[in-house]
Every structure is written in structure tokens, then in C-alpha cells.
Enzyme design. Structure first.
Site, PDB file in Angstrom:
ATOM      1  N   HIS A  60       0.840  -1.210   0.000  1.00  0.00           N
ATOM      2  CA  HIS A  60       0.000   0.000   0.000  1.00  0.00           C
ATOM      3  C   HIS A  60       0.876   1.262   0.000  1.00  0.00           C
ATOM      4  O   HIS A  60       0.745   2.135  -0.868  1.00  0.00           O
ATOM      5  CB  HIS A  60      -0.907  -0.019   1.235  1.00  0.00           C
ATOM      6  CG  HIS A  60      -1.806   1.175   1.365  1.00  0.00           C
ATOM      7  ND1 HIS A  60      -3.133   1.149   0.985  1.00  0.00           N
ATOM      8  CD2 HIS A  60      -1.576   2.436   1.803  1.00  0.00           C
ATOM      9  CE1 HIS A  60      -3.671   2.342   1.201  1.00  0.00           C
ATOM     10  NE2 HIS A  60      -2.743   3.149   1.706  1.00  0.00           N
ATOM     11  N   GLU A  61       1.777   1.336   0.967  1.00  0.00           N
ATOM     12  CA  GLU A  61       2.636   2.527   1.053  1.00  0.00           C
ATOM     13  C   GLU A  61       3.565   2.591  -0.157  1.00  0.00           C
ATOM     14  O   GLU A  61       3.899   3.682  -0.630  1.00  0.00           O
ATOM     15  CB  GLU A  61       3.441   2.524   2.365  1.00  0.00           C
ATOM     16  CG  GLU A  61       2.607   2.461   3.657  1.00  0.00           C
ATOM     17  CD  GLU A  61       1.530   3.540   3.779  1.00  0.00           C
ATOM     18  OE1 GLU A  61       1.704   4.626   3.207  1.00  0.00           O
ATOM     19  OE2 GLU A  61       0.501   3.272   4.445  1.00  0.00           O
ATOM     20  N   HIS A  79       1.827   4.523  -2.775  1.00  0.00           N
ATOM     21  CA  HIS A  79       1.950   5.973  -2.527  1.00  0.00           C
ATOM     22  C   HIS A  79       3.334   6.460  -2.964  1.00  0.00           C
ATOM     23  O   HIS A  79       3.479   7.517  -3.579  1.00  0.00           O
ATOM     24  CB  HIS A  79       1.779   6.278  -1.032  1.00  0.00           C
ATOM     25  CG  HIS A  79       0.355   6.256  -0.549  1.00  0.00           C
ATOM     26  ND1 HIS A  79      -0.635   7.034  -1.100  1.00  0.00           N
ATOM     27  CD2 HIS A  79      -0.244   5.564   0.465  1.00  0.00           C
ATOM     28  CE1 HIS A  79      -1.780   6.816  -0.446  1.00  0.00           C
ATOM     29  NE2 HIS A  79      -1.566   5.926   0.497  1.00  0.00           N
ATOM     30  N   GLU A 104      -4.639   7.966  -2.918  1.00  0.00           N
ATOM     31  CA  GLU A 104      -5.127   6.702  -2.377  1.00  0.00           C
ATOM     32  C   GLU A 104      -5.433   5.703  -3.498  1.00  0.00           C
ATOM     33  O   GLU A 104      -5.367   4.493  -3.299  1.00  0.00           O
ATOM     34  CB  GLU A 104      -6.368   6.988  -1.518  1.00  0.00           C
ATOM     35  CG  GLU A 104      -6.688   5.965  -0.468  1.00  0.00           C
ATOM     36  CD  GLU A 104      -5.598   5.738   0.575  1.00  0.00           C
ATOM     37  OE1 GLU A 104      -4.683   6.576   0.726  1.00  0.00           O
ATOM     38  OE2 GLU A 104      -5.645   4.687   1.225  1.00  0.00           O
TER      39      GLU A 104
HETATM   40 ZN    ZN Z   1      -3.007   5.266   1.919  1.00  0.00          ZN
END
Ligand code: ZN
Length: 513
Positions: free
Chosen positions: A277-278, A281, A307
């Protein structure tokens, strides 16, 4: 300031001021990162003061009179001719002026005394929230929440939103041009469709959890996470990964993006999915075009679009069958006593097990957006006066029962679970669900452009996916507003259809609906 300064001169000066402000902000971000990762507990008090000084300096760099005058002159010059465009070949000067003007207006309209008062109340509110959550006692936090709500309303009013539209003002802050009207039209039908799907899934037998009854050594988890992170294309020379209580990503520079995660001994994938997830980003921040470097344009265009990148990697790619086909054997190499006899299908079903529960951050893909839609609806009611702060826990629990068929056993795992409201961050939650929607719209277009990605993912070949995301989304930074970006890239407005179709297809197959 010299009044005869040319538009090109104004632009140059504005870029210098902006660049200095970015450096100060990123120095503050580094101190913040350090606070979350390595700072000894004895250093916390002094660190708070250091951060306040740096953040104050950055704020001052944005709201000072010179910035206002330069922006005014440049906006005038722009309406007259294209002199500034020609003077700056590569740098998108008009986008820069638009974005900086938005930031300047947002900052300058808030009185300095109010900012100070807010910061103080926020500190008290967060401390009260931590205590209230510990003791499962919403009533102790309620007066602070009341105050935070009032501050948020005042803020939107300072920005110029009329009394009946204050919540729109906060939504617009995080996701420009999406307000209550637009979100209700998108979230309402999505809520109904997801609720129905969840009911169908609940009627099917639970596939079980292959991780249960095992302990997964954290050092091995970390080694596997590092292998996957580098495998999916994270460049160790342009960032690093560390441990913090709550996973996050912070960009400290054009070639320096930090991500964090944390590990749970009972679940070898909780830490990994945070890493992916990160990582999503981080790819966004690392994919910005060079020409935007050192400027306010060198950031993600909105919380929702940011996101979308993390959720695309974490869920759409990271929880897919084809992603795990090559990675599951590697995971087994790390954890052969625990997973040696577990077949791929059972593992894959554990990765995508749908078990609605009270906690948002632990939610599966089907439940997740319902957690967000509930928060959006409650916020809307708080702002429109249909709901009072004291009625909030009851409304929360009723919503959880209605949407997810979940009983909250106390405020700690109910209305007090998230930090956002204690910081006055109203209007932020929708961006999490918007991320899911944008992600699937982008993903479908990516497949249309480059063909199916199944074989690439089976080969662990992520290059073409990265190139597409960079060219279409990352490169542009803040040059495109989110609504323009989704339209330019996909030819469509924001919609929940692609997301719902993806969820419906995946879970119909998984659960034999
Ligand atoms: Zn996030």
C-alpha cells in the site's frame, strides 16, 4: 518589492520563495518521520517545539505579502498575454500559479490567532481521544469533538463557504470539486450494491484462515517484505522502509521517499499489505516529472488520487491470483513449517476472506467502502445539524449493524476507533473510498491500453504497469485537478461502476455466488 518587475521576474522570484518553503516543509517532514520511527521518548517534547517552529516558518513563507503581490501581478499578466509561458519553456507556469494561488488563498484567509487556537485545542483533543479510547468512554471525548466540529465549521466559513455548505468546503479541501451532492449520488447506490453482495457472501460458508494457530517470525516477515518491495520496483536508492506504529509514506525529496510498516506475529501478510500500500503511494511521489521538482506542483493532486495508487497496488494487484502465483512459493520458502502443506487455493482464499468486523483498517475489500460511506453520512449529518455529537455513538452502532451486520461492543472499537475527528480532519474519510473508485477506472483503462496484465504479473514483470501509471498519472503532479485527470485519462467522470463490477466479479467467483 520593485513595481517594475517583469512577469518572468515575478515568476522567478515566486519560484524561489516556493522552493524555500518546500525545503522547510520537507525538513519538518523529516523530523516528523524521525519522531514516528527512531526518536527516543526523551526527545519528544523538544521535537514538538522544533516542528512548530519549522511549520510556522513554512506557513509564513506562503502567506507573506510578497507572495500575494507576486501572485496578483502574475494573474494579471496571464490575462493579458502569454509572456510567462514563453519565458519558461518546460515548467508549467500557469498550473504553478493556479495551484499556488489556491494554497495561498486557503492559508491567508485563516487568521493567525485562529490557527494558534486550533493547534492548541487539537493537542488537547487528541490527548482526550487517546484516554477516552483507552477507557471505552465516548462521553469524555464528546466536548472536544464538539469543539473540533465548531473549529472545522469556522475554517470553512473563513474560506468563504456559506453556512449551509460548510461540509462541502471541507470536502473540497481534500478532493476539489466533489461535494455532498456529488458524493451522495455516487456513494448511495454503491452502499446498496455492496450491502446486497455482503449478504450473499454471508450466506456462504466461511473459507477459513490458514494462518491461524501459527506464529510468523517478524525478522522473516521483514525479509520477505523487502524482497517483494524491491521486486515490485521500489528503488532502494530513492527511498527506504522502516517500522512505525501506524504505516505511512512521506516524501522528503524528489529522490527520497520513506515508507513504514509494522508486523503482526499472527498474520504474515498484514505487514506486507501495508508495505505494498505505502509502496503505491511512494511510486506516485517517485514518478513525478523532473520539471516539477522543488515546486508546489511536485505532490499528488488530491488525497483520493493518491489513495488510488496505494489501493491499486495493495488490492487490485496485490490481492490478485496472478500476483500470488509467483510470490506464494517464495513466501513458503520463508515459512515452510507454517505453510508447507497449505495449497495455493486455500492461501488465496485467506488473502481475500470477507469477514465484516468493527475496525475499518482491518476491513476486507467488500466491507471497506461501507465503513467509509457510514463515516461520510455521519459527518454530513453532524454538519447539517441532523445529528448531535451526543447522538453519534448510537447512530454509529446502528449504521454498523445496518450496513455490515456488525455489533460494536464498545466505543473504542466503534466511534472512537479513528484518529481523524480528534484532529478536526472532517471531510477526509471519503478520499479512502474515492481511491478505490479511481483505482479501478485507471486500471481498466490501463488494461485497455496495454492489454491484459495477467502474464506480466505471473512473470513478476511490473515495468509496463509502472510506465503507464507514470505517463498518465504520476508525471503530472498537481498540474491536473482530480476531475480533469480522471476525464483526461479515462474519458469518463468519476463513477463507482468499475469498482463495483470488479468486486462483484472477483467475489462471485471466490464464493460461488
Ligand atoms: Zn493510503
Amino acid at each position: 518589492m520593485n513595481n517594475n518587475i517583469s512577469p518572468a521576474g515575478c515568476l522567478e522570484r515566486l519560484r524561489v520563495l516556493d522552493r524555500e518553503r518546500m525545503h522547510i516543509s520537507r525538513a519538518a517532514a523529516l523530523l516528523q518521520w524521525d519522531q514516528e520511527t527512531y526518536l527516543p521518548s526523551g526527545g519528544i517534547e523538544e521535537r514538538a517545539e522544533q516542528l512548530a517552529v519549522l511549520e510556522g516558518l513554512a506557513h509564513e513563507r506562503l502567506i507573506n505579502n510578497e507572495v500575494g503581490e507576486l501572485l496578483g501581478k502574475l494573474r494579471d499578466a496571464f490575462s493579458l498575454d502569454n509572456a510567462v509561458h514563453n519565458a519558461q519553456d518546460e515548467f508549467p507556469a500557469d498550473d504553478f500559479i493556479r495551484v499556488l494561488h489556491r494554497d495561498y488563498e486557503k492559508a491567508v484567509k485563516i487568521p493567525v490567532d485562529f490557527v494558534r487556537e486550533c493547534a492548541k485545542a487539537e493537542g488537547l483533543s487528541q490527548a482526550a481521544w487517546i484516554e477516552a479510547r483507552k477507557h471505552n468512554n465516548f462521553a469524555a471525548f464528546a466536548p472536544h469533538l464538539e469543539k473540533m466540529l465548531d473549529f472545522a465549521k469556522q475554517k470553512a466559513a473563513f474560506w468563504g463557504w456559506e453556512r449551509t455548505k460548510l461540509y462541502d468546503g471541507l470536502l473540497d479541501y481534500y478532493e476539489p470539486s466533489l461535494g455532498v451532492h456529488e458524493l451522495t449520488a455516487i456513494f448511495g447506490p454503491l452502499r446498496d450494491r455492496l450491502q446486497l453482495l455482503l449478504q450473499k457472501i454471508a450466506a456462504k460458508p466461511n473459507p477459513g484462515n490458514v494462518f491461524i494457530n501459527h506464529n510468523f517470525e517478524k525478522a522473516k516477515q521483514e525479509a520477505f517484505c523487502r524482497e517483494v518491495l524491491s521486486g515490485i520496483g521500489f528503488d532502494g536508492k530513492r527511498g527506504r522502509m522502516d517500522i512505525s506504529a501506524h504505516p505511512f509514506t512521506t516524501a522528503l525529496g524528489f529522490n527520497d521517499v520513506r515508507i513504514t510498516t509494522r508486523y503482526a506475529a499472527s498474520d504474515p501478510l498484514s505487514g506486507l499489505f501495508s508495505v505494498i500500500h505505502e509502496g503505491g503511494h511512494a511510486f506516485y511521489e517517485l514518478g513525478l516529472d523532473k520539471s516539477l521538482r522543488y515546486s508546489s506542483l511536485a505532490e499528488g493532486t488530491s488525497m483520493g488520487i493518491h489513495e488510488s495508487q496505494s489501493r491499486l497496488w495493495e488490492n487490485v494487484i496485490g490481492r490478485s491470483r496472478v500476483f500470488w502465483e509467483p510470490w506464494y512459493p517464495r513466501l513458503k520458502d520463508y515459512f515452510s513449517p507454517e505453510l508447507g502443506t497449505v495449497d495455493f487455493e486455500s492461501f488465496y482464499r485467506t488473502v481475500n476472506n470477507v469477514v465484516p468486523g468493527p475496525i475499518r483498517v482491518e476491513a476486507d475489500e467488500v466491507s471497506y467502502s461501507l465503513h467509509i460511506i457510514l463515516r461520510f453520512e455521519l459527518e454530513e449529518k453532524l454538519f447539517s445539524g441532523k445529528l448531535s455529537v451526543n447522538e453519534l455513538p448510537e447512530a454509529w452502532n446502528a449504521g454498523m449493524k445496518d450496513y455490515l451486520n456488525v455489533e460494536c461492543t464498545g466505543d473504542a472499537e466503534g466511534v472512537l476507533q479513528d484518529v481523524h475527528w480528534s484532529m478536526g480532519a472532517f471531510g477526509y474519510f471519503p478520499s479512502y473510498a474515492l481511491g478505490n473508485l479511481y483505482a479501478l477506472q485507471f486500471w481498466n483503462k490501463l488494461q485497455e491500453d496495454i492489454g491484459t496484465t495477467d502474464q506480466m504479473l505471473r512473470r513478476r514483470d511490473y515495468g509496463t504497469i509502472h510506465s503507464w501509471l507514470r505517463d498518465n498519472i504520476h508525471h503530472k503532479g498537481r498540474c491536473k485537478k482530480p476531475a480533469e485527470l480522471i476525464m483526461d485519462v479515462t474519458g469518463n467522470l468519476l463513477s463507482a461502476d468499475s469498482f463495483f463490477r470488479y468486486i462483484e466479479q472477483k467475489y462471485t467467483e471466490l464464493y460461488g455466488l
